[in-house]
Design a protein around this motif. Structure first.
Motif, PDB file in Angstrom:
ATOM      1  N   LEU A 207      14.092  76.814  68.596  1.00  0.00           N
ATOM      2  CA  LEU A 207      13.157  77.916  68.394  1.00  0.00           C
ATOM      3  C   LEU A 207      13.943  79.209  68.326  1.00  0.00           C
ATOM      4  O   LEU A 207      14.638  79.570  69.279  1.00  0.00           O
ATOM      5  N   LEU A 209      13.433  82.926  68.457  1.00  0.00           N
ATOM      6  CA  LEU A 209      12.419  83.892  68.865  1.00  0.00           C
ATOM      7  C   LEU A 209      12.901  85.282  68.460  1.00  0.00           C
ATOM      8  O   LEU A 209      13.776  85.871  69.103  1.00  0.00           O
ATOM      9  N   GLU A 222      12.392  81.841  58.014  1.00  0.00           N
ATOM     10  CA  GLU A 222      12.620  80.492  58.516  1.00  0.00           C
ATOM     11  C   GLU A 222      13.545  79.715  57.578  1.00  0.00           C
ATOM     12  O   GLU A 222      14.377  78.918  58.028  1.00  0.00           O
ATOM     13  N   ARG A 234      13.041  76.546  63.745  1.00  0.00           N
ATOM     14  CA  ARG A 234      11.817  77.219  63.325  1.00  0.00           C
ATOM     15  C   ARG A 234      11.761  78.590  63.985  1.00  0.00           C
ATOM     16  O   ARG A 234      12.455  78.851  64.969  1.00  0.00           O
ATOM     17  N   ARG A 235      10.918  79.443  63.448  1.00  0.00           N
ATOM     18  CA  ARG A 235      10.911  80.847  63.837  1.00  0.00           C
ATOM     19  C   ARG A 235       9.561  81.263  64.403  1.00  0.00           C
ATOM     20  O   ARG A 235       8.511  80.814  63.944  1.00  0.00           O
ATOM     21  N   ALA A 236       9.617  82.129  65.416  1.00  0.00           N
ATOM     22  CA  ALA A 236       8.438  82.854  65.882  1.00  0.00           C
ATOM     23  C   ALA A 236       8.857  84.310  66.046  1.00  0.00           C
ATOM     24  O   ALA A 236      10.010  84.593  66.392  1.00  0.00           O
ATOM     25  N   VAL A 237       7.954  85.231  65.782  1.00  0.00           N
ATOM     26  CA  VAL A 237       8.266  86.656  65.847  1.00  0.00           C
ATOM     27  C   VAL A 237       7.399  87.323  66.907  1.00  0.00           C
ATOM     28  O   VAL A 237       6.176  87.133  66.925  1.00  0.00           O
ATOM     29  N   ILE A 238       8.048  88.082  67.789  1.00  0.00           N
ATOM     30  CA  ILE A 238       7.332  88.892  68.770  1.00  0.00           C
ATOM     31  C   ILE A 238       7.352  90.335  68.271  1.00  0.00           C
ATOM     32  O   ILE A 238       8.421  90.943  68.139  1.00  0.00           O
ATOM     33  N   ALA A 256       5.948  82.071  74.580  1.00  0.00           N
ATOM     34  CA  ALA A 256       6.694  81.346  73.549  1.00  0.00           C
ATOM     35  C   ALA A 256       7.560  80.248  74.157  1.00  0.00           C
ATOM     36  O   ALA A 256       7.611  79.123  73.637  1.00  0.00           O
ATOM     37  N   PHE A 260       7.065  76.181  73.707  1.00  0.00           N
ATOM     38  CA  PHE A 260       8.133  75.343  73.161  1.00  0.00           C
ATOM     39  C   PHE A 260       8.483  74.224  74.132  1.00  0.00           C
ATOM     40  O   PHE A 260       8.699  73.076  73.730  1.00  0.00           O
TER      41      PHE A 260
END
Length: 268
Positions: A207, A209, A222, A234-238, A256, A260
């Motif tokens: 992940l 982040l 991504e 994979r990507r997550a954006v805060i 997050a 995960f």
């Protein structure tokens, strides 16, 4: 070898290159935390209670040169730093862990996954630099953040520019810098000539982040992450966060990481 008890505690591990201080708190699946360049475990204090409340066991080795951890030895590489982390995980008896590296801490997390794949369940890279290109003005602000000869007002301006989203209080990071530790870690990175460890998401779920307003590591797509790190990234954006991330959006970071972890241990 005795293993740590479930309650919060601090231990001093006696390793070949000198003692290493480790904090452990919580019960449940293991999450090992690696701080950013030249900074210590205190950076995670704001998110630790939420992670423990969610049922994770935190393993928190202090970087060499911070607290009671002996400094890095001359000539050390990222592989030596990862070997310390591997020794901590073996000592903990916790089994394969989710390993989270903040900013430059991602270097050690990725090397650990390459060198000791069996100790890693998954990786979380928080506001991690995956490109070699950084704006020269931002590089100057990073270096100046470590310069204790500057006034607090000068350093605050550099911290705000490099590490924090507009409107956030950068003064929370005026303290906690270890210039000698930063120099040693940068030297270890420069001494690490191999590149096989870079693609950490070939075999491990990863992940990334991202911080939405990160001046040091602007959020990659991504597709870019998978091209540089491997297909399991994979990507997550805060949003509303800069490179510091942890003091800016602690609840979002906790959410997050917990989400995960539940993917990695689906029956938890």
């Amino acid at each position: 070898m005795t293993h740590p008890s479930p309650g919060p505690r601090t231990a001093l591990l006696h390793l070949p290159h000198g003692p290493l201080e480790v904090g452990v708190m919580g019960e449940g699946h293991p999450l090992l935390l690696i701080p950013s360049l030249g900074r210590g475990q205190e950076d995670f204090d704001g998110i630790a209670p939420g992670l423990v409340a969610a049922g994770l066991r935190l393993i928190r080795p202090e970087p060499r040169g911070v607290g009671r951890s002996a400094p890095l030895v001359p000539g050390a590489t990222l592989h030596d730093m990862a070997a310390d982390v591997a020794a901590v995980l073996e000592w903990s008896g916790a089994g394969p862990a989710l390993v989270a590296g903040h900013a430059a801490g991602n270097w050690v997390a990725r090397v650990l996954a390459h060198d000791r794949a069996e100790l890693v369940r998954g990786l979380a890279l928080l506001a991690a630099v995956t490109s070699a290109e950084i704006d020269p003005a931002i590089s100057h602000a990073i270096s100046s953040s470590f310069d204790m000869s500057l006034s607090d007002a000068e350093r605050l301006g550099h911290l705000q520019r490099a590490y924090f989203a507009p409107g956030h209080d950068a003064s929370v990071w005026l303290a906690g810098w270890h210039p000698a530790v930063s120099r040693a870690q940068r030297a270890a990175r420069a001494a690490t000539q191999d590149r096989a460890w870079l693609r950490a998401a070939e075999e491990h779920p990863l992940l990334y982040l991202a911080a939405g307003e990160d001046a040091i590591a602007p959020p990659p797509s991504e597709a870019e992450l998978q091209a540089s790190l491997g297909p399991l990234a994979r990507r997550a954006v805060i949003e509303r966060a800069g490179h510091a991330l942890l003091p800016e959006q602690p609840a979002a970071v906790v959410a997050a990481l917990v989400g995960f972890a539940r993917e990695l241990w689906p029956q938890a």
